[in-house]
Design an enzyme around this catalytic site. Structure first.
Site, mmCIF file in Angstrom:
data_model
loop_
_atom_site.group_PDB
_atom_site.id
_atom_site.type_symbol
_atom_site.label_atom_id
_atom_site.label_comp_id
_atom_site.label_asym_id
_atom_site.label_seq_id
_atom_site.Cartn_x
_atom_site.Cartn_y
_atom_site.Cartn_z
ATOM 1 N N ARG A 237 0.847 -1.204 0.000
ATOM 2 C CA ARG A 237 0.000 0.000 0.000
ATOM 3 C C ARG A 237 0.881 1.253 0.000
ATOM 4 N NH1 ARG A 237 -2.968 -3.345 3.752
ATOM 5 N NH2 ARG A 237 -2.142 -2.241 5.568
ATOM 6 N N LYS B 19 -12.485 14.866 4.520
ATOM 7 C CA LYS B 19 -13.624 14.367 3.750
ATOM 8 C C LYS B 19 -14.497 13.461 4.596
ATOM 9 C CE LYS B 19 -14.152 10.622 1.169
ATOM 10 N NZ LYS B 19 -13.884 9.555 0.172
ATOM 11 N N GLU C 24 -19.404 15.183 1.265
ATOM 12 C CA GLU C 24 -19.639 14.233 0.171
ATOM 13 C C GLU C 24 -20.921 13.426 0.374
ATOM 14 O OE1 GLU C 24 -16.654 11.165 -0.426
ATOM 15 O OE2 GLU C 24 -17.571 10.534 -2.299
ATOM 16 N N LYS D 204 -18.652 17.496 -2.673
ATOM 17 C CA LYS D 204 -18.234 16.376 -3.527
ATOM 18 C C LYS D 204 -19.459 15.507 -3.811
ATOM 19 C CE LYS D 204 -15.084 12.415 -3.690
ATOM 20 N NZ LYS D 204 -13.704 11.998 -3.458
HETATM 21 P P1 13P Z 1 -14.533 7.326 -6.733
HETATM 22 O O1 13P Z 1 -14.109 8.452 -7.652
HETATM 23 O O2 13P Z 1 -13.853 6.022 -7.044
HETATM 24 O O3 13P Z 1 -16.018 7.228 -6.601
HETATM 25 O O4 13P Z 1 -13.964 7.691 -5.307
HETATM 26 C C1 13P Z 1 -14.144 8.949 -4.809
HETATM 27 C C2 13P Z 1 -14.315 8.884 -3.357
HETATM 28 O O5 13P Z 1 -13.559 9.465 -2.622
HETATM 29 C C3 13P Z 1 -15.447 8.135 -2.829
HETATM 30 O O6 13P Z 1 -15.603 8.437 -1.470
#
Ligand code: 13P
Length: 334
Positions: free
Chosen positions: A46, A136, A177, A219
């Protein structure tokens, strides 16, 4: 941290022709990604994979910031340099996922509420010390028979707003998000209606919690047809309906909207963003990307866990970063 510093960070994350790399896959999610290239998800793998992405020459021209996972923000590369320092040196702002994942919502089969508010104030303080400047939190909404329910929509909006207020208190920009999943056979009309309702409820809760919108980013998902819908809306329709939905719901004080890719193909994630930025008229906010899969699928495959493929992986990542950065200015040409 003054509020103007929050606004400066938020604006820097959506600087012209730049977007965000979401590299905050949790341990179970990165294992799934590594399974697809048949490599084991060890701490070392990772680390090396993310080190490869973060040290891609010129990535900082197109990538404004990177969302990290708890393990990564504490991790040192094989050469002993903290990964956070590598990002900062390359001109990319370190961010951190702070939610603890979507958990079953009691009384609502098939629905989830995102957890992680308990102890969040202390964790945010620590992340700020570790070098994070933004954060986030992802709420998840599934479309199905009579879902998302009002209970799911309000519970997730409430958590997003509580999180955003705490992040700002710690001097960290919250990326809010709310993700309406593309799973299902619903058409684009349903996605539009649900996304509109979800965003309305999120901005209502953000107002109740006195979140300072100038120091936030949104987001969201794009307004698109369900993955299994027979009638897939085209690029122009997705662009028009996504922007229409956002204009109806997202206050002009928000500096930027950075889309998630959510399982769209690489090509579509880029084309949709490009088409939105080419629509006539001016928008109150920047429209850019915060992609996970749509930026990482190509480099992951090119790298395939082999040190000898480092340059191939970086070239694949740079290409995806360049294409999406062009789309963030409406200048992408397939
Ligand atoms: P994806 O663009 O793969 O959907 O991932 C964005 C993300 O941070 C999801 O929480």
């Amino acid at each position: 941290m003054t509020s103007s510093a929050l606004a400066e960070t938020a604006q820097a994350l959506v600087a012209d022709g730049k977007g965000i790399l979401a590299a905050d896959e949790s341990s179970p999610t990165i294992k799934k990604r590594f399974d697809s290239i048949k490599i084991e998800s060890t701490e070392e793998n990772r680390r090396d994979y993310r080190d490869m992405l973060f040290t891609t020459p010129d990535a900082g021209k197109y990538i404004s910031g990177v969302i990290l996972y708890d393990e990564t923000i504490r991790q040192k590369a094989a050469d002993g340099t903290p990964l956070v320092d590598k990002l900062t040196k390359a001109g990319m702002i370190p961010g951190i996922k702070v939610d603890m994942g979507a958990k079953p919502l009691a009384g609502h089969p098939e629905e989830t509420v995102t957890e992680g508010l308990d102890g969040l104030r202390g964790r945010l303080e620590e992340y700020a010390k570790l070098g994070a400047r933004f954060t986030k939190w992802r709420g998840v909404y599934r479309i199905g028979d009579a879902i998302p329910s009002a209970g799911c929509i309000t519970a997730n909006a409430h958590a997003l707003a509580r999180y955003a207020a705490l992040a700002q208190e710690a001097g960290l920009v919250p990326i809010v998000e709310p993700e309406v999943l593309m799973d299902g056979d619903h058409d684009i009309d349903v996605c539009e209606a649900v996304t509109e309702e979800v965003l309305r409820s999120v901005y209502n809760e953000l107002a109740l919690q006195d979140v300072w919108l100038e120091g936030t980013l949104l987001k969201p998902n794009m307004v698109i047809s369900g993955q299994d819908c027979k009638d897939q809306a085209g690029v122009q329709e997705v662009a028009e309906r996504s922007v229409q939905c956002l204009k109806r719901t997202v206050p002009a004080a928000v500096p930027g909207i950075v889309f998630l890719s959510g399982g769209q193909s690489d090509a579509l994630a880029t084309e949709h963003l490009n088409a939105m930025n080419r629509l006539p008229g001016t928008l109150p906010w920047k429209l850019s990307f915060s992609y996970g899969r749509a930026l990482q699928a190509a480099p992951l495959k090119a790298w395939s866990g082999k040190a000898a493929n480092l340059e191939k992986g970086q070239a694949a990542f740079l290409k995806r970063a360049q294409d999406n950065a062009a789309a963030a200015s409406g200048k992408y040409a397939a």
